[in-house]
Design a protein around this motif. Structure first.
Motif, PDB file in Angstrom:
ATOM      1  N   LYS A 239       0.828  -1.212   0.000  1.00 46.58           N
ATOM      2  CA  LYS A 239       0.000   0.000   0.000  1.00 46.58           C
ATOM      3  C   LYS A 239       0.862   1.261   0.000  1.00 46.58           C
ATOM      4  CE  LYS A 239      -3.884   2.122   2.455  1.00 46.58           C
ATOM      5  NZ  LYS A 239      -4.788   2.009   3.629  1.00 46.58           N
ATOM      6  N   ALA A 240       1.999   1.214   0.704  1.00 45.40           N
ATOM      7  CA  ALA A 240       2.903   2.377   0.705  1.00 45.40           C
ATOM      8  C   ALA A 240       3.461   2.640  -0.691  1.00 45.40           C
ATOM      9  CB  ALA A 240       4.040   2.147   1.698  1.00 45.40           C
TER      10      ALA A 240
ATOM     11  N   VAL B 236       0.918   6.665  -6.871  1.00 48.45           N
ATOM     12  CA  VAL B 236      -0.241   7.514  -7.203  1.00 48.45           C
ATOM     13  C   VAL B 236       0.111   8.989  -7.043  1.00 48.45           C
ATOM     14  CG1 VAL B 236      -2.553   8.176  -6.448  1.00 48.45           C
ATOM     15  CG2 VAL B 236      -1.967   5.758  -6.680  1.00 48.45           C
ATOM     16  N   VAL B 237       0.720   9.334  -5.906  1.00 46.80           N
ATOM     17  CA  VAL B 237       1.079  10.739  -5.664  1.00 46.80           C
ATOM     18  C   VAL B 237       2.122  11.217  -6.675  1.00 46.80           C
ATOM     19  CG1 VAL B 237       2.159  12.305  -4.015  1.00 46.80           C
ATOM     20  CG2 VAL B 237       0.490  10.627  -3.225  1.00 46.80           C
TER      21      VAL B 237
ATOM     22  N   SER C 234      -3.803  14.037   3.999  1.00 50.06           N
ATOM     23  CA  SER C 234      -4.013  12.678   3.495  1.00 50.06           C
ATOM     24  C   SER C 234      -3.038  12.427   2.353  1.00 50.06           C
ATOM     25  CB  SER C 234      -5.459  12.500   3.009  1.00 50.06           C
ATOM     26  OG  SER C 234      -5.733  13.383   1.935  1.00 50.06           O
ATOM     27  N   VAL C 235      -2.873  11.145   1.995  1.00 48.31           N
ATOM     28  CA  VAL C 235      -1.941  10.817   0.905  1.00 48.31           C
ATOM     29  C   VAL C 235      -2.377  11.450  -0.414  1.00 48.31           C
ATOM     30  CG1 VAL C 235      -0.990   8.924  -0.463  1.00 48.31           C
ATOM     31  CG2 VAL C 235      -1.132   8.708   2.022  1.00 48.31           C
ATOM     32  N   PRO C 236      -3.662  11.360  -0.825  1.00 46.71           N
ATOM     33  CA  PRO C 236      -4.042  12.064  -2.066  1.00 46.71           C
ATOM     34  C   PRO C 236      -3.848  13.573  -1.977  1.00 46.71           C
ATOM     35  CG  PRO C 236      -5.702  10.425  -1.479  1.00 46.71           C
ATOM     36  CD  PRO C 236      -4.775  10.525  -0.306  1.00 46.71           C
TER      37      PRO C 236
ATOM     38  N   GLN D 287       2.026   1.755  -3.497  1.00 47.47           N
ATOM     39  CA  GLN D 287       0.913   2.247  -4.313  1.00 47.47           C
ATOM     40  C   GLN D 287       0.660   3.732  -4.047  1.00 47.47           C
ATOM     41  OE1 GLN D 287      -2.263  -0.423  -3.201  1.00 47.47           O
ATOM     42  NE2 GLN D 287      -1.689  -1.969  -4.722  1.00 47.47           N
ATOM     43  N   GLY D 288       0.703   4.127  -2.785  1.00 45.49           N
ATOM     44  CA  GLY D 288       0.523   5.540  -2.453  1.00 45.49           C
ATOM     45  C   GLY D 288       1.594   6.413  -3.072  1.00 45.49           C
ATOM     46  N   SER D 289       2.843   5.959  -3.021  1.00 44.64           N
ATOM     47  CA  SER D 289       3.927   6.748  -3.620  1.00 44.64           C
ATOM     48  C   SER D 289       3.759   6.866  -5.129  1.00 44.64           C
ATOM     49  CB  SER D 289       5.283   6.098  -3.306  1.00 44.64           C
ATOM     50  OG  SER D 289       5.652   6.348  -1.972  1.00 44.64           O
TER      51      SER D 289
ATOM     52  N   GLY E 280       2.167   5.681   4.544  1.00 47.03           N
ATOM     53  CA  GLY E 280       1.229   5.938   3.453  1.00 47.03           C
ATOM     54  C   GLY E 280       1.974   6.070   2.153  1.00 47.03           C
ATOM     55  N   ILE E 281       3.212   6.549   2.249  1.00 49.90           N
ATOM     56  CA  ILE E 281       4.125   6.544   1.119  1.00 49.90           C
ATOM     57  C   ILE E 281       5.440   5.929   1.598  1.00 49.90           C
ATOM     58  CG2 ILE E 281       3.057   8.526  -0.032  1.00 49.90           C
ATOM     59  CD1 ILE E 281       5.276  10.259   1.061  1.00 49.90           C
TER      60      ILE E 281
END
Length: 316
Positions: free
Chosen positions: A90-91, A97-98, A180-182, A93-95, A264-265
């Motif tokens: 998930k980390a 996406v951002v 938040s991450v987004p 994926q967050g990196s 989260g990232i």
């Protein structure tokens, strides 16, 4: 006649041999002379090389290598199974996406700014001011940037309060927008745009006016010139800049650390693994994450190098 030719060739042959030998001896003497006088110009590179080795190469090797050892110092590949943990996945994926979102937004906005600047004088006041501002704002990050956005669109930011009192629009109606991450896409895009201006503007300036004139002579419209000539030519430089922006966002840490308290990232997850013992279940997870980041960065920078080499063909 044949005799004279033979004689001349016999007489010329030793001379040429002597000349070749003399030239060879001269070249050897020159080479040996150069060897006797070693250049000291490389000493000027020494401070930078020492800086790179001490503060980049050695820490990177230590960080990555730590992922292949247990807490007792025994070499193992078992730590790599941390990459299958849902939290780590998930980390990443967050990196991604951002980084992808902010890179694309920054690239499009920055390219439009470069397009607008083409109509100004290269040595004019406006171009100089924007170049200077881009150079400064591209480095404006970390805690200062986080504080600026907290004061602007945080829970009590002046833009947040103005939108709520004037239009009844609550930016945080669906949850904390900035924390938040987004929400990281917003401050990340802020420093991606000036970086895009700095990296993409030289390619835009490289477009030759004669190409547009030739296209117009052949009856092409301005739309046809940009879609069939300029944009295909600029495509390698544009996508190369996108990759550079992606790498810049993927490795950013300070701004995210000031806005988010948890992972989260990937960079924040590495911090979490180094400061907490609630790990995934294997030792040295931070080193495994560093290895994953290094692989991503090597792939991205390799693709960037290939695109830059392709873009440089028409800029020569």
């Amino acid at each position: 006649m044949t005799t004279h030719s033979t004689t001349d060739s016999l007489t010329r042959a030793p001379r040429s041999s002597v000349s070749s030998a003399a030239a060879g001896a001269g070249a050897t003497s020159a080479r040996s002379g150069r060897r006797r006088r070693p250049s000291v110009a490389w000493l000027g590179f020494t401070p930078f090389a020492a800086y790179v080795v001490l503060f980049l190469a050695i820490p990177a090797v230590i960080a990555v290598a730590s992922g292949f050892f247990t807490a007792d110092g025994v070499f193992t590949f078992a730590n790599l199974k941390a990459l299958q943990d849902p939290t780590i996945v998930k980390a990443f994926q967050g990196s991604f996406v951002v980084s992808i979102s902010s890179a694309l937004l920054g690239a499009v906005i920055g390219a439009l700014v470069c397009f607008a600047l083409l109509g100004t004088r290269a040595d004019g006041l406006l171009r100089t001011a924007i170049d200077s501002a881009a150079s400064v704002l591209a480095q404006f990050g970390g805690i200062m940037l986080a504080f600026a956005f907290i004061a602007t669109i945080g829970f009590q930011g002046f833009v947040t309060l103005w939108l709520k009192t004037t239009f009844g629009l609550d930016l945080n109606a669906n949850g904390a927008l900035l924390y938040s991450v987004p929400g990281l896409v917003i401050p990340y895009t802020y420093f991606e745009v000036p970086l895009m201006v700095l990296t993409f503007m030289p390619a835009m300036e490289g477009l030759k006016a004669t190409w547009g004139e030739a296209a117009a002579t052949l009856g092409a419209t301005r739309f046809h010139y940009w879609t069939r000539i300029a944009m295909p030519v600029l495509a390698p430089a544009f996508w190369g800049s996108v990759l550079l922006l992606f790498a810049n966002a993927f490795s950013s840490f300070a701004t995210a650390a000031a806005l988010l308290s948890q992972g989260g990232i990937v960079p924040l997850t590495i911090k979490q693994q180094l400061t907490s013992e609630t790990v995934v279940g294997v030792s040295n997870t931070a080193g495994v994450l560093a290895l994953g980041m290094l692989v991503v960065m090597v792939v991205v920078m390799g693709a960037y190098s290939l695109l830059q080499r392709r873009a440089a063909r028409w800029q020569r």
